[in-house]
Design an enzyme around this catalytic site. Sequence first.
Site, mmCIF file in Angstrom:
data_model
loop_
_atom_site.group_PDB
_atom_site.id
_atom_site.type_symbol
_atom_site.label_atom_id
_atom_site.label_comp_id
_atom_site.label_asym_id
_atom_site.label_seq_id
_atom_site.Cartn_x
_atom_site.Cartn_y
_atom_site.Cartn_z
ATOM 1 N N HIS A 139 -1.686 -8.546 -6.959
ATOM 2 C CA HIS A 139 -1.708 -8.742 -8.405
ATOM 3 C C HIS A 139 -1.716 -7.408 -9.149
ATOM 4 O O HIS A 139 -2.758 -6.955 -9.627
ATOM 5 C CB HIS A 139 -2.929 -9.587 -8.796
ATOM 6 N N HIS B 116 -2.300 -12.892 -0.599
ATOM 7 C CA HIS B 116 -3.331 -13.898 -0.889
ATOM 8 C C HIS B 116 -3.332 -15.054 0.092
ATOM 9 O O HIS B 116 -4.262 -15.838 0.119
ATOM 10 C CB HIS B 116 -3.121 -14.457 -2.298
ATOM 11 N N GLU C 277 -5.109 -17.492 -3.594
ATOM 12 C CA GLU C 277 -5.869 -17.506 -2.340
ATOM 13 C C GLU C 277 -6.525 -18.868 -2.113
ATOM 14 O O GLU C 277 -6.560 -19.388 -0.991
ATOM 15 C CB GLU C 277 -6.943 -16.402 -2.338
ATOM 16 N N ASN D 112 -10.564 -9.781 -8.006
ATOM 17 C CA ASN D 112 -11.564 -8.749 -7.701
ATOM 18 C C ASN D 112 -11.724 -7.762 -8.856
ATOM 19 O O ASN D 112 -12.816 -7.246 -9.090
ATOM 20 C CB ASN D 112 -11.249 -8.071 -6.355
HETATM 21 S S1 SF4 Z 1 -9.368 -7.588 -1.470
HETATM 22 FE FE1 SF4 Z 1 -10.206 -8.003 0.578
HETATM 23 S S2 SF4 Z 1 -9.301 -9.944 1.217
HETATM 24 FE FE2 SF4 Z 1 -8.086 -9.187 -0.521
HETATM 25 S S3 SF4 Z 1 -6.425 -8.020 0.419
HETATM 26 FE FE3 SF4 Z 1 -8.086 -6.563 0.043
HETATM 27 S S4 SF4 Z 1 -9.272 -6.508 1.971
HETATM 28 FE FE4 SF4 Z 1 -7.984 -8.337 2.002
#
Ligand code: SF4
Length: 316
Positions: free
Chosen positions: A48, A81, A133, A232
């Site tokens: 993203h 994802h 995801e 995130n």
């Molecule tokens: S944020 Fe975590 S789960 Fe997502 S791609 Fe990165 S390491 Fe993998």
Amino acid sequence: MTESRQPLTILLASPRGFCAGVDRAIQIVERAIERYGRPVYVRHEIVHNKYVVQTLEAKGAIFVDELDEVPDDRPVVFSAHGVPKSVPAEAGRRNLLYLDATCPLVSKVHREAERHHASGRTVILIGHAGHPEVIGTMGQLPPGSVILVEDAAQVETVPVPDHANLAYATQTTLSVDDTVGIVAALRRRFPEIHGPKLEDICYATTNRQGAVKAIAPHCDALVVIGAPNSSNSMRLVEVAAANGCHKSRLVQRAAEMDWQWLDGIRRLGITAGASAPETLVEELIAACRDRYDVTIEEVRTTEESIIFKLPRALVA
Ligand code: SF4
């Protein structure tokens, strides 16, 4: 006479930015273009971030929403994802050459969900409705086998078929602190529920939130470089606010920075979500230097050394 500029101390959170899963996904697209030529199709944004997507487009990637937009004779990459099982099944049926860039830590959650299902348990997935995801993880099992909960309040009322046969899994990019509360609510209502020893929240999400927690109480404002659809990254904005820096916001690039928002700020925190490249952090710091007398303090809370292997088809 040169105009004297306001001092600005930048507290730079570390770790920040690209994680091993994002790095691997981008390399998969780049190597696929090198190996198979242009264009290589990518189902959904590989990660993203608009800058990453545009950079890959310039190299020969074409981003599509669904497989029916991919011609039979071109390779297709699935995003980091993860995808529902129906997607590789359909690619196989059409004999498409496909490369799966699903992060190995997301694949691990898929396998856990399958294991619970095979043991006769209903899986409760903690995550955000509509996130790719979550769609991918729910799509590992037959329709109706996974129940999604988004917060602790939902845990109290969610109907389940059999209290004694439950397991939970989590999206990898949630707020660590919020998830602790949701898991506690699940364990209170369903004491026999099975789950991972730790949540499924990945190391990169955990570490980036830990670094923000360390700097937030010392910042007057905090900027997260990231995209609004990046889970995130959005969590980092919330973590800053919950840990003493109420003036926190997401910015995609320096060009969209509202400089008035920084009026009166002496200490600015900067971090980046796991899908945001370091070059965008550097761009923001350079834009700050154009306007302020900048001092940088990097605050490192942990070292990261995780690297994920590329699919064999791209390294042989
Ligand atoms: S944020 Fe975590 S789960 Fe997502 S791609 Fe990165 S390491 Fe993998």
